[in-house]
Design a protein around this motif. Structure first.
Motif, short mmCIF file in Angstrom:
data_model
loop_
_atom_site.label_atom_id
_atom_site.label_comp_id
_atom_site.label_asym_id
_atom_site.label_seq_id
_atom_site.Cartn_x
_atom_site.Cartn_y
_atom_site.Cartn_z
N ASP A 151 0.82 -1.22 0.00
CA ASP A 151 0.00 0.00 0.00
C ASP A 151 0.86 1.26 0.00
O ASP A 151 0.58 2.21 -0.75
N LYS A 152 1.88 1.29 0.82
CA LYS A 152 2.71 2.49 0.90
C LYS A 152 3.59 2.65 -0.34
O LYS A 152 3.87 3.77 -0.78
N SER A 153 4.02 1.54 -0.92
CA SER A 153 4.80 1.61 -2.17
C SER A 153 3.94 2.17 -3.30
O SER A 153 4.40 3.00 -4.09
N LEU A 184 9.21 5.88 6.81
CA LEU A 184 8.70 6.26 8.13
C LEU A 184 7.21 5.91 8.25
O LEU A 184 6.76 5.42 9.30
N ASP A 185 6.45 6.14 7.17
CA ASP A 185 5.04 5.73 7.18
C ASP A 185 4.91 4.21 7.38
O ASP A 185 4.02 3.73 8.10
N SER A 190 3.26 -0.44 10.32
CA SER A 190 3.53 -1.86 10.58
C SER A 190 4.18 -2.09 11.93
O SER A 190 4.02 -3.14 12.54
N GLY A 191 4.93 -1.09 12.39
CA GLY A 191 5.60 -1.24 13.68
C GLY A 191 4.71 -0.93 14.86
O GLY A 191 4.83 -1.55 15.92
N PHE A 196 1.07 7.68 10.22
CA PHE A 196 1.75 8.97 10.31
C PHE A 196 1.37 9.91 9.17
O PHE A 196 1.44 11.11 9.29
N LYS A 197 1.00 9.32 8.01
CA LYS A 197 0.59 10.09 6.84
C LYS A 197 1.65 11.10 6.40
O LYS A 197 1.35 12.19 5.93
N THR A 198 2.92 10.70 6.53
CA THR A 198 4.01 11.59 6.14
C THR A 198 4.03 11.84 4.64
O THR A 198 4.44 12.91 4.19
N LEU A 199 3.59 10.85 3.85
CA LEU A 199 3.57 11.02 2.40
C LEU A 199 2.47 11.98 1.93
O LEU A 199 2.55 12.51 0.83
N ASN A 200 1.47 12.19 2.76
CA ASN A 200 0.35 13.04 2.38
C ASN A 200 0.74 14.50 2.52
O ASN A 200 0.96 14.99 3.63
N PRO A 201 0.84 15.25 1.40
CA PRO A 201 1.28 16.65 1.49
C PRO A 201 0.29 17.55 2.21
O PRO A 201 0.66 18.63 2.67
#
Length: 513
Positions: A151-153, A184-185, A190-191, A196-201
């Protein structure tokens, strides 16, 4: 002959303190068992050879080729440290972990960031923590996290697709910055089961991400790493208001604030799901670890304290985020110059981790006298050949991960080149290399091998598979303008734009194969 003074008392002359100090130093120098060993020229009384290594991590390969795989170099303030890329010597040290310890104190950067977590403890404490944590990092558990990796990829892929859409020319993208956000997301979800939604601008900037970015991407990251090495000898420097100290304290504070909240939330969720023995509940790594630690089946003396549990959280963030983002960035850099297809995916990952090991070396401190066996004999200043070396108690040793991974006597004359096809048939000599995976030292070996290596490998395979299917990569700057530096992890930077900190700019276009 002593003259008896008036009053009857004999007063013997006292040696001046300076003479005593000189004699003591000379005595130690004469008895130092490695004093005849050769090494690179000392370039600074204060920094020794450390500044050279921080500025150019590859300089140790030059010394290895000129001197041999084992030699002495100077640490800060002229301390003598032993360097080795000898596989037999390294195997001995990693197995003899009761003698060769990390030597971490409360002043070291790892302990200040993570506290008494897995990376900062030794002996029985390390074994006890590892025993509780091992089940969370098993093959079945990591396989269950693959959906998050995918999903994150895909989310990162779609962001890059939107960045290049409508452009006929390849677009300039700092891939390291985006990979840092993505990993980091991944570790947050998973951790810890926390988005965190760091990829979301459009999302609010995450304070943990910002703190880690300042730590690992700062333009003067190498200098800060050097500062922390000096602090080990002079802890009083921790009280000076210097930027290096502030970055560490800011990062530590953000990690522990986040860690305390995660611990409270995870405990509440476990109890709400029926307790640690319940089959329901979160499947993230931290929840699995916490359930194992809370289980009534575990003896009290095997449990981790609350402080130790919280200390694992910075370890997860740092080890599970920064190392993987650097590894994938270097993989894309290598692929921008060498374009193998998807059938080579496994070999590309192996070759990247061999040639661009995220951690270039690990330190060890000998807490007892020992004798170090060698694969390659040393020749001292007097021409004497040594097939082993006496290691005195208190000796600091640098285990050279990256340099062992590129030793031409093991890998062949092309050891410094990126050649994924070498993994089709590996040399017999590689079986001498200790390692938990892949005939290389990247994830270490022995009791202190990387507990999360399966997690890292699974994430790298998914991410590279998604990105290589979608894009083609070319260098945005000349290949020799891309360097690496220790912060203390090896991260990419551009020589001609050092002031911008860690980055890896590439030209990205849609794959048309």
């Amino acid at each position: 002959m002593f003259r008896r003074p008036r009053g009857g008392e004999v007063k013997r002359p006292q040696s001046p303190p300076m003479c005593s100090s000189i004699w003591s130093k000379s005595s130690r120098e004469f008895s130092y068992p490695l004093r005849g060993q050769v090494g690179p020229k000392n370039s600074s009384f204060i920094y020794g050879n450390v500044k050279e290594i921080e500025d150019d991590p590859l300089v140790t390969r030059k010394w290895r080729d000129e001197i041999g795989p084992t030699f002495l170099f100077k640490g800060v303030f002229n301390t003598r440290q032993l360097y080795t890329a000898d596989p037999i010597a390294i195997d001995h040290m990693l197995k003899a972990d009761s003698i060769y310890q990390k030597g971490i104190t409360k002043h070291d950067i790892l302990f200040r960031l993570g506290g008494p977590g897995l990376l900062g403890v030794e002996g029985e404490d390390h074994k006890r923590q590892r025993r509780v944590m091992n089940p969370a990092f098993g093959t079945a558990q990591i396989r269950g996290l693959t959906g998050i990796f995918v999903d994150k990829s895909v989310e990162l892929r779609d962001i890059w697709v939107n960045m290049i859409r409508g452009h006929t020319a390849p677009q300039h993208i700092d891939v390291y910055s985006w990979l840092s956000k993505m990993t980091l997301d991944v570790i947050a979800q998973s951790g810890f089961g926390t988005p965190f939604k760091t990829l979301n601008p459009k999302a609010r900037p995450n304070p943990v991400y910002q703190a880690l970015e300042r730590l690992f991407r700062a333009p003067n990251g190498g200098r800060e790493s050097l500062f922390h090495r000096i602090v080990q000898s002079f802890p009083i420097l921790l009280y000076l208001p210097v930027p290096a100290r502030k970055h560490i304290e800011d990062t530590r504070r953000q990690l522990f604030v986040a860690g305390s909240k995660l611990l409270a939330d995870s405990k509440a969720a476990i109890n709400a799901a029926g307790g640690p023995k319940s089959a329901s509940g979160g499947r993230d790594l931290f929840s699995l670890l916490l359930r194992a630690n809370m289980s009534p089946d575990i003896p009290d003396h095997h449990r981790m304290s609350e402080a130790e549990v919280i200390a694992q959280i910075p370890t997860f963030f740092i080890a599970g985020h920064a190392t993987t983002s650097a590894a994938i960035a270097f993989a894309l850099h290598a692929l921008s110059m060498n374009k193998p297809g998807l059938p080579y995916l496994e070999s590309v990952i192996r070759e990247t981790l061999r040639l661009y090991a995220p951690v270039s070396h690990v330190p060890r401190l000998a807490i007892a006298d020992d004798v170090l066996p060698l694969r390659t004999p040393c020749v001292d200043r007097n021409g004497k050949v040594h097939t082993s070396l006496p290691v005195p108690r208190g000796q600091r040793v640098r285990i050279a991960i990256s340099d062992l991974n590129t030793d031409t006597s093991l890998w062949g004359p092309d050891a410094g080149e990126f050649r994924p096809e070498r993994w089709e048939k590996i040399p017999e000599a590689l079986h001498q290399i200790p390692g938990v995976w892949g005939n290389m030292l990247t994830f270490l070996a022995g009791p202190h091998n990387c507990i999360g290596f399966r997690f890292s490998l699974a994430e790298q395979k998914v991410l590279l598979f998604v990105l290589i299917r979608a894009f083609e990569f070319d260098g945005a700057v000349p290949s020799d303008d891309i360097g690496r530096r220790s912060t203390p992890l090896q991260v990419p930077f551009v020589h001609s734009a050092r002031q911008k900190g860690s980055q890896l700019p590439l030209l990205v276009r849609a794959y048309e194969g």
